[in-house]
Design a protein around this motif. Structure first.
Motif, PDB file in Angstrom:
ATOM      1  N   LYS A 193      60.410  21.158 -40.870  1.00 57.10           N
ATOM      2  CA  LYS A 193      59.800  20.456 -42.015  1.00 57.10           C
ATOM      3  C   LYS A 193      58.273  20.464 -41.894  1.00 57.10           C
ATOM      4  O   LYS A 193      57.571  20.689 -42.889  1.00 57.10           O
ATOM      5  CB  LYS A 193      60.313  19.026 -42.106  1.00 57.10           C
ATOM      6  CG  LYS A 193      59.725  18.296 -43.324  1.00 57.10           C
ATOM      7  CD  LYS A 193      60.031  16.825 -43.309  1.00 57.10           C
ATOM      8  CE  LYS A 193      59.467  16.082 -44.513  1.00 57.10           C
ATOM      9  NZ  LYS A 193      58.165  16.476 -44.985  1.00 57.10           N
ATOM     10  N   ASP A 206      57.031  23.823 -42.844  1.00 52.08           N
ATOM     11  CA  ASP A 206      57.081  23.975 -44.303  1.00 52.08           C
ATOM     12  C   ASP A 206      55.940  23.217 -44.979  1.00 52.08           C
ATOM     13  O   ASP A 206      55.344  23.702 -45.938  1.00 52.08           O
ATOM     14  CB  ASP A 206      58.428  23.492 -44.861  1.00 52.08           C
ATOM     15  CG  ASP A 206      59.552  24.487 -44.616  1.00 52.08           C
ATOM     16  OD1 ASP A 206      59.245  25.662 -44.315  1.00 52.08           O
ATOM     17  OD2 ASP A 206      60.723  24.088 -44.716  1.00 52.08           O
ATOM     18  N   LYS A 225      52.769  25.157 -44.512  1.00 49.62           N
ATOM     19  CA  LYS A 225      52.789  26.322 -45.409  1.00 49.62           C
ATOM     20  C   LYS A 225      52.463  25.891 -46.839  1.00 49.62           C
ATOM     21  O   LYS A 225      51.715  26.570 -47.542  1.00 49.62           O
ATOM     22  CB  LYS A 225      54.150  27.021 -45.340  1.00 49.62           C
ATOM     23  CG  LYS A 225      54.350  27.801 -44.042  1.00 49.62           C
ATOM     24  CD  LYS A 225      55.786  28.211 -43.774  1.00 49.62           C
ATOM     25  CE  LYS A 225      56.437  29.009 -44.850  1.00 49.62           C
ATOM     26  NZ  LYS A 225      57.795  29.469 -44.477  1.00 49.62           N
ATOM     27  N   GLU A 256      56.568  33.250 -47.705  1.00 45.47           N
ATOM     28  CA  GLU A 256      58.022  33.329 -47.576  1.00 45.47           C
ATOM     29  C   GLU A 256      58.450  34.132 -46.347  1.00 45.47           C
ATOM     30  O   GLU A 256      59.536  33.929 -45.817  1.00 45.47           O
ATOM     31  CB  GLU A 256      58.636  33.935 -48.844  1.00 45.47           C
ATOM     32  CG  GLU A 256      58.576  32.987 -50.021  1.00 45.47           C
ATOM     33  CD  GLU A 256      59.037  33.631 -51.327  1.00 45.47           C
ATOM     34  OE1 GLU A 256      59.273  34.862 -51.354  1.00 45.47           O
ATOM     35  OE2 GLU A 256      59.147  32.887 -52.321  1.00 45.47           O
TER      36      GLU A 256
END
Length: 194
Positions: A20, A23, A26, A39
């Motif tokens: 998490k 992510d 990102k 991705e």
């Protein structure tokens, strides 16, 4: 210090990031990297490689990643990154101190840790440590006040490097009105010298 040492720090940070948190980082970088490239990134290591290639990360350029780590609530990893020394010949803080000063600082640390208690933050502020650093210390040792004080003084010594002196600790203790603890430090130092 070689780039392999810096890469080892980055690898350690990568290994401690949850999926998490990766992510979230990102997401924070989507304008800089682009959706298609993001991705393809599956690890912190891969993301740090992209940062390096784009000139946003290096041994002497750590602020960008450090800020991202703060945004995903990993102050501990941000501090680890900030505390990396990229200067050649710099090892740990203590190897830059002569033995007598190191012995004095070690003794002072022991006395202060035994006597400081819950008021450790006040001393930390007086020594010039940032709130983020104090929060990080508190998170690492939420219940053990003696360990918290030891960690506080370790961080202060790291921040001061070869300029760390016991006299500065004593002045800070007195400025906080911790005169009894300052007296105990001075007494311990006097016994060291005899």
């Amino acid at each position: 210090m070689s780039s392999s040492n810096f890469n080892a720090v980055l690898l350690e940070i990568s290994n401690q990031l949850s999926a998490k948190q990766l992510d979230d980082i990102k997401f924070l970088c989507r304008d800089m990297i682009g959706k298609r490239d993001l991705e393809k990134i599956n690890s912190g290591r891969e993301l740090f490689q992209v940062f390096t290639e784009r000139g946003r990360l290096g041994a002497d350029n750590r602020d960008f990643l450090s800020g991202l780590l703060v945004h995903v609530h990993r102050l501990d990893l941000s501090e680890k990154l900030k505390s990396f020394h990229s200067h050649p010949g710099w090892g740990g803080t203590d190897d830059r101190l002569n033995a007598a000063v190191k012995a004095e600082l070690d003794s002072a640390t022991e006395v202060i840790a035994e006597n400081l208690g819950r008021t450790w933050r006040k001393l930390g502020r007086k020594l010039g440590l940032a709130e983020v650093k104090l929060d990080s210390i508190s998170n690492r040792h939420p219940t053990d006040l003696e360990e918290t004080a030891v960690e506080l003084l370790k961080e202060w010594r790291k921040s001061r490097g070869a300029e760390a002196q016991v006299e500065e600790l004593i002045r800070a203790l007195r400025a906080c009105q911790y005169n009894l603890t300052a007296d105990k430090v001075e007494h311990r130092l006097a016994t060291l010298k005899h």
